[in-house]
Design a protein around this motif. Structure first.
Motif, mmCIF file in Angstrom:
data_model
loop_
_atom_site.group_PDB
_atom_site.id
_atom_site.type_symbol
_atom_site.label_atom_id
_atom_site.label_comp_id
_atom_site.label_asym_id
_atom_site.label_seq_id
_atom_site.Cartn_x
_atom_site.Cartn_y
_atom_site.Cartn_z
ATOM 1 N N GLY A 65 56.614 51.941 24.708
ATOM 2 C CA GLY A 65 55.217 51.651 25.011
ATOM 3 C C GLY A 65 54.266 52.368 24.069
ATOM 4 O O GLY A 65 53.295 51.783 23.580
ATOM 5 N N ALA A 66 54.543 53.649 23.801
ATOM 6 C CA ALA A 66 53.688 54.423 22.900
ATOM 7 C C ALA A 66 53.744 53.855 21.487
ATOM 8 O O ALA A 66 52.717 53.743 20.809
ATOM 9 C CB ALA A 66 54.106 55.894 22.902
ATOM 10 N N VAL A 67 54.948 53.478 21.043
ATOM 11 C CA VAL A 67 55.087 52.910 19.702
ATOM 12 C C VAL A 67 54.349 51.576 19.623
ATOM 13 O O VAL A 67 53.615 51.321 18.664
ATOM 14 C CB VAL A 67 56.575 52.754 19.302
ATOM 15 N N SER A 68 54.527 50.728 20.629
ATOM 16 C CA SER A 68 53.856 49.422 20.620
ATOM 17 C C SER A 68 52.341 49.566 20.587
ATOM 18 O O SER A 68 51.659 48.854 19.838
ATOM 19 C CB SER A 68 54.280 48.604 21.845
ATOM 20 N N GLN A 69 51.801 50.490 21.380
ATOM 21 C CA GLN A 69 50.353 50.727 21.371
ATOM 22 C C GLN A 69 49.890 51.221 20.008
ATOM 23 O O GLN A 69 48.862 50.778 19.492
ATOM 24 C CB GLN A 69 49.965 51.766 22.429
ATOM 25 N N THR A 70 50.635 52.136 19.428
ATOM 26 C CA THR A 70 50.262 52.690 18.128
ATOM 27 C C THR A 70 50.339 51.614 17.054
ATOM 28 O O THR A 70 49.446 51.516 16.206
ATOM 29 C CB THR A 70 51.157 53.896 17.786
ATOM 30 N N VAL A 71 51.384 50.786 17.090
ATOM 31 C CA VAL A 71 51.515 49.696 16.117
ATOM 32 C C VAL A 71 50.328 48.739 16.235
ATOM 33 O O VAL A 71 49.788 48.286 15.220
ATOM 34 C CB VAL A 71 52.864 48.962 16.299
ATOM 35 N N LYS A 72 49.906 48.466 17.441
ATOM 36 C CA LYS A 72 48.752 47.576 17.644
ATOM 37 C C LYS A 72 47.497 48.185 17.000
ATOM 38 O O LYS A 72 46.754 47.491 16.297
ATOM 39 C CB LYS A 72 48.527 47.335 19.132
ATOM 40 N N LEU A 73 47.277 49.469 17.226
ATOM 41 C CA LEU A 73 46.123 50.149 16.609
ATOM 42 C C LEU A 73 46.233 50.148 15.085
ATOM 43 O O LEU A 73 45.247 49.919 14.379
ATOM 44 C CB LEU A 73 46.018 51.583 17.120
ATOM 45 N N MET A 74 47.434 50.392 14.597
ATOM 46 C CA MET A 74 47.648 50.427 13.155
ATOM 47 C C MET A 74 47.457 49.046 12.541
ATOM 48 O O MET A 74 46.947 48.914 11.427
ATOM 49 C CB MET A 74 49.044 50.964 12.839
ATOM 50 N N GLY A 75 47.861 48.009 13.271
ATOM 51 C CA GLY A 75 47.631 46.643 12.802
ATOM 52 C C GLY A 75 46.144 46.360 12.702
ATOM 53 O O GLY A 75 45.685 45.762 11.716
ATOM 54 N N GLY A 76 45.393 46.802 13.692
ATOM 55 C CA GLY A 76 43.944 46.630 13.676
ATOM 56 C C GLY A 76 43.285 47.369 12.523
ATOM 57 O O GLY A 76 42.229 46.958 12.037
ATOM 58 N N ALA A 77 43.917 48.473 12.092
ATOM 59 C CA ALA A 77 43.393 49.249 10.966
ATOM 60 C C ALA A 77 43.901 48.732 9.623
ATOM 61 O O ALA A 77 43.579 49.296 8.573
ATOM 62 C CB ALA A 77 43.773 50.726 11.135
ATOM 63 N N GLY A 78 44.715 47.664 9.660
ATOM 64 C CA GLY A 78 45.219 47.082 8.417
ATOM 65 C C GLY A 78 46.354 47.848 7.765
ATOM 66 O O GLY A 78 46.612 47.678 6.571
#
Length: 161
Positions: A65-78
């Motif tokens: 869950g933590a990795v998925s949330q972080t990946v989502k944020l990182m995707g939003g940051a490009g």
């Protein structure tokens, strides 16, 4: 005057984690970067060859869950992008060119981080990373919940005989 309560393990771990993260954020700002320290384990894992959330989870010991949330944020940051993989059940992850450039810019800072940790360990007289690793390993073998239940049962047995 009130006496301070003895802090528990979770409280101390959160406090230390907050202090470490604040220090890292200050350094990233000094470097002129808009970068969140929580990205670091995922960035390092992807740079080391991880290709899925599961891979990152295994390499970092973070929850899925933590990795998925972080990946989502990182995707939003490009910084990260998803792509389809051959079996179609999972999506692959990879650093974007911007993410790769950022990894190269951050690698010296990550080395400096381990130097700072080493200096902290000298100051406190404990191998902090080793202690935390061994603690994580012990909790992997038996979680804190069962340990807490056993301690509670032992206390109840002592009280009630």
């Amino acid at each position: 005057m009130e006496q301070l309560q003895r802090p528990g393990l979770g409280e101390l771990l959160r406090y230390v984690a907050e202090l470490v993260e604040q220090g890292a954020e200050e350094q990233y700002r000094r470097m002129g970067l808009e970068y969140r320290p929580r990205f670091t384990p995922v960035m390092r894992a992807l740079a080391a060859g991880a290709e899925t959330v599961t891979d990152v989870t295994k390499q970092t010991r973070l929850t899925q869950g933590a990795v998925s949330q972080t990946v989502k944020l990182m995707g939003g940051a490009g910084l990260v992008e998803r792509y389809g993989v051959s079996d179609g059940r999972k999506s692959g992850l990879r650093l974007t060119p911007e993410g790769e450039d950022l990894v190269h810019a951050l690698e010296p800072q990550w080395e400096a981080t381990f130097t700072a940790i080493s200096e902290l360990e000298k100051e406190i007289g404990y191998p902090l990373l080793r202690v935390l690793q061994e603690t994580a390993n012990a909790l992997d073998r038996q979680g804190f919940g069962p340990r807490l239940a056993a301690a509670g049962d032992a206390q109840m047995e002592a009280i009630h005989g």
